[in-house]
Design a protein around this motif. Sequence first.
Motif, mmCIF file in Angstrom:
data_model
loop_
_atom_site.group_PDB
_atom_site.id
_atom_site.type_symbol
_atom_site.label_atom_id
_atom_site.label_comp_id
_atom_site.label_asym_id
_atom_site.label_seq_id
_atom_site.Cartn_x
_atom_site.Cartn_y
_atom_site.Cartn_z
ATOM 1 N N ALA A 199 0.824 -1.218 0.000
ATOM 2 C CA ALA A 199 0.000 0.000 0.000
ATOM 3 C C ALA A 199 0.852 1.260 0.000
ATOM 4 N N SER A 200 2.065 1.190 0.535
ATOM 5 C CA SER A 200 2.903 2.382 0.647
ATOM 6 C C SER A 200 3.326 2.930 -0.703
ATOM 7 N N LEU A 201 3.203 2.143 -1.770
ATOM 8 C CA LEU A 201 3.586 2.613 -3.102
ATOM 9 C C LEU A 201 2.396 3.135 -3.895
ATOM 10 N N LEU A 202 1.223 3.153 -3.281
ATOM 11 C CA LEU A 202 0.015 3.596 -3.971
ATOM 12 C C LEU A 202 -0.504 4.901 -3.373
ATOM 13 N N GLU A 203 -1.215 5.662 -4.204
ATOM 14 C CA GLU A 203 -1.916 6.844 -3.701
ATOM 15 C C GLU A 203 -2.999 6.402 -2.718
ATOM 16 N N GLY A 204 -3.332 7.300 -1.788
ATOM 17 C CA GLY A 204 -4.341 6.976 -0.798
ATOM 18 C C GLY A 204 -5.680 6.603 -1.407
ATOM 19 N N VAL A 205 -6.073 7.265 -2.505
ATOM 20 C CA VAL A 205 -7.356 6.960 -3.133
ATOM 21 C C VAL A 205 -7.351 5.554 -3.715
ATOM 22 N N GLU A 206 -6.200 5.103 -4.211
ATOM 23 C CA GLU A 206 -6.102 3.745 -4.737
ATOM 24 C C GLU A 206 -6.274 2.722 -3.617
ATOM 25 N N VAL A 207 -5.643 2.995 -2.486
ATOM 26 C CA VAL A 207 -5.765 2.091 -1.337
ATOM 27 C C VAL A 207 -7.215 2.024 -0.868
ATOM 28 N N ALA A 208 -7.884 3.186 -0.810
ATOM 29 C CA ALA A 208 -9.271 3.235 -0.344
ATOM 30 C C ALA A 208 -10.202 2.463 -1.271
ATOM 31 N N GLU A 209 -9.906 2.463 -2.569
ATOM 32 C CA GLU A 209 -10.757 1.729 -3.503
ATOM 33 C C GLU A 209 -10.578 0.227 -3.368
ATOM 34 N N VAL A 210 -9.379 -0.200 -2.978
ATOM 35 C CA VAL A 210 -9.118 -1.633 -2.822
ATOM 36 C C VAL A 210 -9.558 -2.111 -1.441
ATOM 37 N N VAL A 211 -9.203 -1.352 -0.409
ATOM 38 C CA VAL A 211 -9.534 -1.723 0.976
ATOM 39 C C VAL A 211 -10.689 -0.837 1.408
ATOM 40 N N ARG A 212 -11.892 -1.298 1.204
ATOM 41 C CA ARG A 212 -13.077 -0.472 1.446
ATOM 42 C C ARG A 212 -13.474 -0.413 2.917
ATOM 43 N N ASP A 213 -13.084 -1.397 3.679
ATOM 44 C CA ASP A 213 -13.443 -1.417 5.094
ATOM 45 C C ASP A 213 -12.609 -0.378 5.846
ATOM 46 N N PRO A 214 -13.241 0.608 6.486
ATOM 47 C CA PRO A 214 -12.466 1.663 7.172
ATOM 48 C C PRO A 214 -11.632 1.128 8.323
ATOM 49 N N TYR A 215 -12.091 0.083 9.003
ATOM 50 C CA TYR A 215 -11.311 -0.467 10.103
ATOM 51 C C TYR A 215 -10.066 -1.177 9.578
ATOM 52 N N GLU A 216 -10.175 -1.827 8.440
ATOM 53 C CA GLU A 216 -9.003 -2.462 7.844
ATOM 54 C C GLU A 216 -8.012 -1.411 7.351
ATOM 55 N N ARG A 217 -8.516 -0.317 6.790
ATOM 56 C CA ARG A 217 -7.609 0.748 6.353
ATOM 57 C C ARG A 217 -6.890 1.365 7.544
ATOM 58 N N SER A 218 -7.617 1.554 8.635
ATOM 59 C CA SER A 218 -6.997 2.120 9.834
ATOM 60 C C SER A 218 -5.927 1.175 10.378
ATOM 61 N N HIS A 219 -6.217 -0.111 10.383
ATOM 62 C CA HIS A 219 -5.247 -1.094 10.872
ATOM 63 C C HIS A 219 -4.042 -1.146 9.943
ATOM 64 N N LEU A 220 -4.297 -1.039 8.656
ATOM 65 C CA LEU A 220 -3.216 -1.045 7.670
ATOM 66 C C LEU A 220 -2.282 0.143 7.907
ATOM 67 N N HIS A 221 -2.863 1.279 8.267
ATOM 68 C CA HIS A 221 -2.075 2.495 8.485
ATOM 69 C C HIS A 221 -1.111 2.334 9.656
ATOM 70 N N ARG A 222 -1.462 1.514 10.628
ATOM 71 C CA ARG A 222 -0.587 1.285 11.775
ATOM 72 C C ARG A 222 0.746 0.678 11.359
ATOM 73 N N PHE A 223 0.729 -0.089 10.269
ATOM 74 C CA PHE A 223 1.937 -0.782 9.818
ATOM 75 C C PHE A 223 2.624 -0.054 8.666
ATOM 76 N N GLN A 224 2.162 1.139 8.333
ATOM 77 C CA GLN A 224 2.715 1.878 7.200
ATOM 78 C C GLN A 224 4.212 2.124 7.414
#
Length: 309
Positions: free
Chosen positions: A194-219
């Motif tokens: 995910a770190s190589l993608l724009e935020g909008v691209e990540v949001a389109e792939v990972v639609r669950d907000p809790y999963e996106r938030s958890h993903l951000h912890r490991f950025q």
Amino acid sequence: MSGNIVTREFPAATERTRTTRDAPLAPGRAARVLGLKRSEFDLAVHLGRIRTAPDDGGGGGRITHEEIERLRAADGFPEALRASVRTVGTTEGAALVQVTKSRFTRLARLGLLVPVKFYLNRYRAVVWLYLADEVEQFAGDERNAPLLKGRTPEGLRDQLREGVDLRPRNWRGRYLGFLLRQADDPWARAAAVASLLEGVEVAEVVRDPYERSHLHRFQPVRPSHGSPGSPGAQLADEIMTAADPDEIAWLRADLADAVAAARERRPAPRPARSTVPTPPRPQSPPGESGESGRLRGLLGRLWRRDPTG
């Protein structure tokens, strides 16, 4: 009694000394022990030539004493290890393979030479660095001789005329490999992609907000190239972010697969749902329910009665 006290404390002190002596080394200390500059050490870790162990304290990876001994036992240490991470820029690389700087640059733009690092000079121009041994291997391959001498093949010239420059993309691919090697958690592996993608691209792939938030912890933390928001930092962010449509497509597919694998291993945490009990229905006073029913029945009969009757 004092003899008993000394007897009990001595093993504890010995254990503390042994534990301290065997503790993994921080990167700076490990670089000194191995006789490497810090930049050489970091690149060796980046390339997977020095293996790190997770730091329980939450910092960067540490180096075990077993890894130090493995490296020391290798043939030609430390010169061989230092030579394996030697980098060259365009001028030195061109001299190394005896071509002009412009030809060397064309080869790199075509993706035939893959950069391993980059930095911004004082004019905010991108300076690409390459592994010297990879440059030498490329020049030593007889199949590449036509690319080093004579006219560049027509198909490659067409790509150059169209403005092709695969250096940023090839660097990103190499950098992703480094991030994945360092990731010891399935969510960290997904965050690396995910770190190589724009935020909008990540949001389109990972639609669950809790999963996106958890993903951000490991950025992963991106390498610093100037103060945040500065022109240099913005240029570095552009290099670190996928730009080609096909590159974005396969990164999105890899991200979807990585998140699915992470979800299967350990779902992203969610806030606990609060259960609010359903309030009880108000109770009628004793006898009221029966009386109301009789009253409604009586009024109904009176209402239905024929007024002419």
